[in-house]
Design a protein around this motif. Structure first.
Motif, PDB file in Angstrom:
ATOM      1  N   ASP A  27       0.864  -1.172   0.000  1.00  0.00           N
ATOM      2  CA  ASP A  27       0.000   0.000   0.000  1.00  0.00           C
ATOM      3  C   ASP A  27       0.897   1.217   0.000  1.00  0.00           C
ATOM      4  OD1 ASP A  27      -2.232  -1.609   0.200  1.00  0.00           O
ATOM      5  OD2 ASP A  27      -2.157  -1.623   2.370  1.00  0.00           O
ATOM      6  N   GLY A  28       1.315   1.645  -1.184  1.00  0.00           N
ATOM      7  CA  GLY A  28       2.296   2.704  -1.372  1.00  0.00           C
ATOM      8  C   GLY A  28       2.561   3.582  -0.178  1.00  0.00           C
ATOM      9  N   GLY A  29       3.698   3.428   0.428  1.00  0.00           N
ATOM     10  CA  GLY A  29       4.112   4.304   1.507  1.00  0.00           C
ATOM     11  C   GLY A  29       3.414   4.048   2.812  1.00  0.00           C
ATOM     12  N   GLY A  30       3.214   2.789   3.209  1.00  0.00           N
ATOM     13  CA  GLY A  30       2.685   2.477   4.534  1.00  0.00           C
ATOM     14  C   GLY A  30       1.232   2.819   4.704  1.00  0.00           C
ATOM     15  N   GLY A  31       0.434   2.687   3.676  1.00  0.00           N
ATOM     16  CA  GLY A  31      -0.999   2.902   3.791  1.00  0.00           C
ATOM     17  C   GLY A  31      -1.449   4.255   3.333  1.00  0.00           C
ATOM     18  N   GLY A  32      -0.527   5.179   3.061  1.00  0.00           N
ATOM     19  CA  GLY A  32      -0.943   6.506   2.636  1.00  0.00           C
ATOM     20  C   GLY A  32      -1.149   6.636   1.150  1.00  0.00           C
ATOM     21  N   GLY A  33      -0.638   5.692   0.387  1.00  0.00           N
ATOM     22  CA  GLY A  33      -0.743   5.754  -1.065  1.00  0.00           C
ATOM     23  C   GLY A  33      -1.770   4.778  -1.587  1.00  0.00           C
ATOM     24  N   PRO A  34      -1.804   4.622  -2.902  1.00  0.00           N
ATOM     25  CA  PRO A  34      -2.788   3.712  -3.500  1.00  0.00           C
ATOM     26  C   PRO A  34      -2.462   2.246  -3.221  1.00  0.00           C
ATOM     27  CG  PRO A  34      -1.281   4.548  -5.167  1.00  0.00           C
ATOM     28  CD  PRO A  34      -0.991   5.313  -3.910  1.00  0.00           C
ATOM     29  N   VAL A  35      -3.493   1.422  -3.218  1.00  0.00           N
ATOM     30  CA  VAL A  35      -3.325  -0.026  -3.128  1.00  0.00           C
ATOM     31  C   VAL A  35      -2.695  -0.506  -4.429  1.00  0.00           C
ATOM     32  CG1 VAL A  35      -4.577  -2.217  -3.129  1.00  0.00           C
ATOM     33  CG2 VAL A  35      -5.219  -0.410  -1.521  1.00  0.00           C
ATOM     34  N   SER A  36      -1.671  -1.341  -4.310  1.00  0.00           N
ATOM     35  CA  SER A  36      -0.985  -1.869  -5.485  1.00  0.00           C
ATOM     36  C   SER A  36      -1.469  -3.281  -5.797  1.00  0.00           C
ATOM     37  CB  SER A  36       0.529  -1.895  -5.264  1.00  0.00           C
ATOM     38  OG  SER A  36       1.030  -0.583  -5.118  1.00  0.00           O
ATOM     39  N   LEU A  37      -1.865  -3.507  -7.037  1.00  0.00           N
ATOM     40  CA  LEU A  37      -2.289  -4.816  -7.495  1.00  0.00           C
ATOM     41  C   LEU A  37      -1.422  -5.252  -8.666  1.00  0.00           C
ATOM     42  CD1 LEU A  37      -6.188  -4.374  -7.583  1.00  0.00           C
ATOM     43  CD2 LEU A  37      -4.836  -5.471  -5.784  1.00  0.00           C
ATOM     44  N   THR A  38      -1.066  -6.528  -8.699  1.00  0.00           N
ATOM     45  CA  THR A  38      -0.290  -7.064  -9.809  1.00  0.00           C
ATOM     46  C   THR A  38      -1.150  -8.026 -10.621  1.00  0.00           C
ATOM     47  OG1 THR A  38       0.561  -8.786  -8.339  1.00  0.00           O
ATOM     48  CG2 THR A  38       1.927  -6.833  -8.663  1.00  0.00           C
ATOM     49  N   VAL A  39      -0.925  -8.028 -11.930  1.00  0.00           N
ATOM     50  CA  VAL A  39      -1.686  -8.874 -12.848  1.00  0.00           C
ATOM     51  C   VAL A  39      -0.710  -9.578 -13.781  1.00  0.00           C
ATOM     52  CG1 VAL A  39      -3.499  -8.955 -14.600  1.00  0.00           C
ATOM     53  CG2 VAL A  39      -3.601  -7.217 -12.807  1.00  0.00           C
ATOM     54  N   TRP A  40      -0.904 -10.876 -13.990  1.00  0.00           N
ATOM     55  CA  TRP A  40      -0.143 -11.613 -14.997  1.00  0.00           C
ATOM     56  C   TRP A  40      -1.085 -11.997 -16.136  1.00  0.00           C
ATOM     57  CZ3 TRP A  40       2.981 -15.982 -12.048  1.00  0.00           C
ATOM     58  CH2 TRP A  40       3.924 -15.379 -11.207  1.00  0.00           C
ATOM     59  N   THR A  41      -0.666 -11.774 -17.362  1.00  0.00           N
ATOM     60  CA  THR A  41      -1.421 -12.266 -18.511  1.00  0.00           C
ATOM     61  C   THR A  41      -0.453 -12.775 -19.571  1.00  0.00           C
ATOM     62  OG1 THR A  41      -1.491 -10.271 -19.907  1.00  0.00           O
ATOM     63  CG2 THR A  41      -3.095 -10.407 -18.106  1.00  0.00           C
ATOM     64  N   GLY A  42      -0.974 -13.591 -20.470  1.00  0.00           N
ATOM     65  CA  GLY A  42      -0.168 -14.129 -21.565  1.00  0.00           C
ATOM     66  C   GLY A  42      -0.512 -13.517 -22.908  1.00  0.00           C
ATOM     67  N   PHE A  43      -1.104 -12.328 -22.882  1.00  0.00           N
ATOM     68  CA  PHE A  43      -1.544 -11.700 -24.127  1.00  0.00           C
ATOM     69  C   PHE A  43      -0.380 -10.975 -24.797  1.00  0.00           C
ATOM     70  CE2 PHE A  43      -5.442 -11.573 -21.361  1.00  0.00           C
ATOM     71  CZ  PHE A  43      -6.058 -12.652 -21.984  1.00  0.00           C
ATOM     72  N   THR A  44       0.445 -11.759 -25.494  1.00  0.00           N
ATOM     73  CA  THR A  44       1.650 -11.223 -26.123  1.00  0.00           C
ATOM     74  C   THR A  44       1.454 -10.865 -27.592  1.00  0.00           C
ATOM     75  OG1 THR A  44       2.378 -13.455 -26.706  1.00  0.00           O
ATOM     76  CG2 THR A  44       3.129 -12.582 -24.597  1.00  0.00           C
ATOM     77  N   GLY A  45       0.266 -11.125 -28.142  1.00  0.00           N
ATOM     78  CA  GLY A  45       0.039 -10.928 -29.566  1.00  0.00           C
ATOM     79  C   GLY A  45      -0.377  -9.519 -29.934  1.00  0.00           C
ATOM     80  N   GLY A  46      -0.973  -9.413 -31.123  1.00  0.00           N
ATOM     81  CA  GLY A  46      -1.376  -8.104 -31.629  1.00  0.00           C
ATOM     82  C   GLY A  46      -2.473  -7.448 -30.827  1.00  0.00           C
ATOM     83  N   ASP A  47      -3.170  -8.231 -29.988  1.00  0.00           N
ATOM     84  CA  ASP A  47      -4.221  -7.674 -29.144  1.00  0.00           C
ATOM     85  C   ASP A  47      -3.692  -7.126 -27.819  1.00  0.00           C
ATOM     86  OD1 ASP A  47      -3.539 -10.332 -28.697  1.00  0.00           O
ATOM     87  OD2 ASP A  47      -5.433 -10.835 -27.740  1.00  0.00           O
ATOM     88  N   ARG A  48      -2.397  -7.270 -27.577  1.00  0.00           N
ATOM     89  CA  ARG A  48      -1.813  -6.823 -26.308  1.00  0.00           C
ATOM     90  C   ARG A  48      -2.107  -5.357 -25.989  1.00  0.00           C
ATOM     91  NH1 ARG A  48       4.555  -7.564 -24.433  1.00  0.00           N
ATOM     92  NH2 ARG A  48       4.519  -6.078 -22.699  1.00  0.00           N
ATOM     93  N   PRO A  49      -1.978  -4.420 -26.943  1.00  0.00           N
ATOM     94  CA  PRO A  49      -2.258  -3.023 -26.603  1.00  0.00           C
ATOM     95  C   PRO A  49      -3.669  -2.794 -26.077  1.00  0.00           C
ATOM     96  CG  PRO A  49      -1.063  -3.153 -28.674  1.00  0.00           C
ATOM     97  CD  PRO A  49      -1.460  -4.559 -28.315  1.00  0.00           C
ATOM     98  N   GLY A  50      -4.625  -3.597 -26.529  1.00  0.00           N
ATOM     99  CA  GLY A  50      -5.991  -3.448 -26.040  1.00  0.00           C
ATOM    100  C   GLY A  50      -6.115  -3.747 -24.567  1.00  0.00           C
ATOM    101  N   TYR A  51      -5.417  -4.781 -24.110  1.00  0.00           N
ATOM    102  CA  TYR A  51      -5.436  -5.124 -22.682  1.00  0.00           C
ATOM    103  C   TYR A  51      -4.672  -4.080 -21.863  1.00  0.00           C
ATOM    104  CZ  TYR A  51      -6.795  -9.618 -24.676  1.00  0.00           C
ATOM    105  OH  TYR A  51      -7.427 -10.599 -25.389  1.00  0.00           O
ATOM    106  N   GLU A  52      -3.571  -3.624 -22.411  1.00  0.00           N
ATOM    107  CA  GLU A  52      -2.794  -2.603 -21.708  1.00  0.00           C
ATOM    108  C   GLU A  52      -3.602  -1.311 -21.554  1.00  0.00           C
ATOM    109  OE1 GLU A  52       1.749  -3.948 -22.939  1.00  0.00           O
ATOM    110  OE2 GLU A  52       0.652  -2.581 -24.253  1.00  0.00           O
ATOM    111  N   GLN A  53      -4.445  -1.027 -22.524  1.00  0.00           N
ATOM    112  CA  GLN A  53      -5.281   0.176 -22.439  1.00  0.00           C
ATOM    113  C   GLN A  53      -6.311   0.058 -21.326  1.00  0.00           C
ATOM    114  OE1 GLN A  53      -4.729   2.970 -24.471  1.00  0.00           O
ATOM    115  NE2 GLN A  53      -6.028   3.901 -22.897  1.00  0.00           N
ATOM    116  N   ILE A  54      -6.843  -1.154 -21.115  1.00  0.00           N
ATOM    117  CA  ILE A  54      -7.784  -1.361 -20.015  1.00  0.00           C
ATOM    118  C   ILE A  54      -7.125  -1.010 -18.688  1.00  0.00           C
ATOM    119  CG2 ILE A  54      -9.088  -3.088 -18.710  1.00  0.00           C
ATOM    120  CD1 ILE A  54      -9.602  -4.562 -21.317  1.00  0.00           C
ATOM    121  N   VAL A  55      -5.895  -1.487 -18.492  1.00  0.00           N
ATOM    122  CA  VAL A  55      -5.168  -1.200 -17.249  1.00  0.00           C
ATOM    123  C   VAL A  55      -4.911   0.298 -17.110  1.00  0.00           C
ATOM    124  CG1 VAL A  55      -3.024  -1.597 -15.982  1.00  0.00           C
ATOM    125  CG2 VAL A  55      -4.111  -3.481 -17.223  1.00  0.00           C
ATOM    126  N   LYS A  56      -4.476   0.918 -18.195  1.00  0.00           N
ATOM    127  CA  LYS A  56      -4.186   2.350 -18.163  1.00  0.00           C
ATOM    128  C   LYS A  56      -5.430   3.159 -17.819  1.00  0.00           C
ATOM    129  CE  LYS A  56      -2.371   6.091 -21.082  1.00  0.00           C
ATOM    130  NZ  LYS A  56      -1.839   6.436 -22.447  1.00  0.00           N
TER     131      LYS A  56
END
Length: 414
Positions: A27-56
């Motif tokens: 939790d960035g900086g001991g609870g004062g910042g945003p909650v951090s979440l990690t995601v793993w995906t295997g979308f390495t193809g031409g559709d990858r930018p679409g998934y990255e845009q969802i995260v952004k």
């Protein structure tokens, strides 16, 4: 094309890096910042930018949550995620595999969170707007353990320089494939391993199937054998396709202008266009029953049972599958929307690529949905069967052996 089933050893340094990223980032900086979440995906193809845009877009709209997505090959995820989630390591959220049936193993090991943030509204997982088959696929013991990360149907790609117009019936498809096999060109290039499955579509079109509703094999029935025989004859005798191709190899042949047709998903279109193919995309032809049928493909998106932030993780999953995110994703990738309330969207209907794939959603079937040991049925029985019979032509003998093996894997008592 999606690579399935290949489980390779991971280099030591990369493996260490993956396993050290434990569930529930700080939790960035001991609870004062945003909650951090990690995601793993295997979308390495031409559709990858679409998934990255969802995260952004999610991060921009949710300043109290910071999502970081790591993209790596599917075989890397399949090798490391099971043990990582069992020990509380790995990501908060992951697409565990390109095979939807893979979620079953994580349910058995209590590694995935039962999703409870369902309902109406943008901050909820709107399961009532998903195709019913997708909800059923990820529901075990009346609990939802994943959502569809995407939804794709397969269509018929054709090279306009090699075939004047696309076939509209299975008989025309078989005839055109044979006619177009000439001068070093193949009529219908078919992959049989490390690929999105093409052969089940051919069987469905010809009145056959692999496993029935009772989880017993139908591959050795008269209908199952009859659905394979004409395609085996075309490959073995008419040479419409090389045998033993991986998905990547089949794609390369089509991209090089050496094949008239290929069955593939929307992720393939950008690559074929950039290769200079005079590309046409058409619906899968109608089968012997007079109806069209194609493969529906999805990858699961699930939350770790050991995440420290289950509410925020489900909030992200809800956004991923939201109407806003999915509309933008479909427009940018050519995938049909996974939501039924986008089926009549005017912008998507106007897109020539999306419209073809979206039009086939009502005719799409999942491959081996919730069949016990489905992944092994595919890798240990079905793929070897296709590889064998396309070489020796012995459909009766090959299907008899596969029939027994499939029934052992599924627990069929017949």
């Amino acid at each position: 094309m999606k690579n399935k089933r290949v489980i390779a050893a991971l280099a030591g340094a990369a493996a260490t890096g993956l396993l050290l990223s434990g569930c529930g980032g700080s939790d960035g900086g001991g609870g004062g910042g945003p909650v951090s979440l990690t995601v793993w995906t295997g979308f390495t193809g031409g559709d990858r930018p679409g998934y990255e845009q969802i995260v952004k877009d999610f991060n921009a709209a949710h300043p109290d949550i910071k999502v970081t997505m790591t993209v790596q090959p599917w075989d890397t995820i399949q090798q490391k995620l099971p043990s990582a989630w069992l020990t509380g390591q790995g990501p908060d959220i992951a697409a565990p595999s390109s095979d939807p049936n893979a979620i079953a193993q994580y349910v058995k090991t209590n590694s995935v969170l039962a999703l409870t943030a369902t309902g109406a509204g943008d901050d909820k997982i709107n399961t009532d707007q998903f195709a019913p088959a997708l909800v059923k696929e990820f529901t075990y013991n009346d609990k939802l353990y994943a959502v569809p990360a995407n939804y794709a149907t397969l269509s018929l790609y054709y090279n306009k320089k090699l075939i004047a117009k696309p076939p509209t019936t299975v008989a025309e498809l078989q005839e055109d494939a044979a006619k177009a096999t000439t001068g070093g060109k193949y009529g219908l290039v078919l992959a049989d391993n490390n690929t999105i499955q093409m052969w089940p579509v051919l069987q469905w079109l010809s009145g056959g199937d692999i496993v029935g509703a009772d989880n017993c094999s139908t591959i050795g029935t008269p209908e199952g054998q009859a659905s394979l025989q004409p395609w085996v004859d075309l490959v073995k005798n008419k040479k419409i396709s090389p045998v033993g191709l991986t998905g990547a190899e089949a794609d390369s042949i089509f991209s090089a202008g050496k094949a008239a047709m290929e069955i593939n998903g929307p992720w393939a279109a950008p690559g074929y266009k950039s290769a200079g193919i005079d590309l046409g995309i058409a619906p899968i032809p109608t089968g012997t029953s007079g109806q069209s049928v194609t493969l529906g493909s999805t990858a699961p998106l699930a939350v770790s049972a050991k995440t420290k932030h289950p509410d925020q993780a489900q909030q992200f999953v809800a956004y991923w599958t939201s109407k806003t995110a999915q509309l933008k994703f479909s427009q940018s990738t050519g995938f049909p929307p996974l939501r039924t309330d986008l089926a009549d969207d005017a912008q998507l209907k106007a897109d020539p690529t999306v419209s073809v794939f979206a039009s086939q959603v009502p005719n799409a079937k999942l491959y081996l949905p919730q069949v016990p040991n489905a992944t092994k049925v595919d890798s240990d029985a079905y793929v070897p069967l296709i590889q064998k019979i396309t070489r020796d032509g012995d459909v009766a003998g090959g299907t008899a052996s596969a029939n027994s093996q499939i029934n052992q894997l599924t627990g069929c008592s017949k």
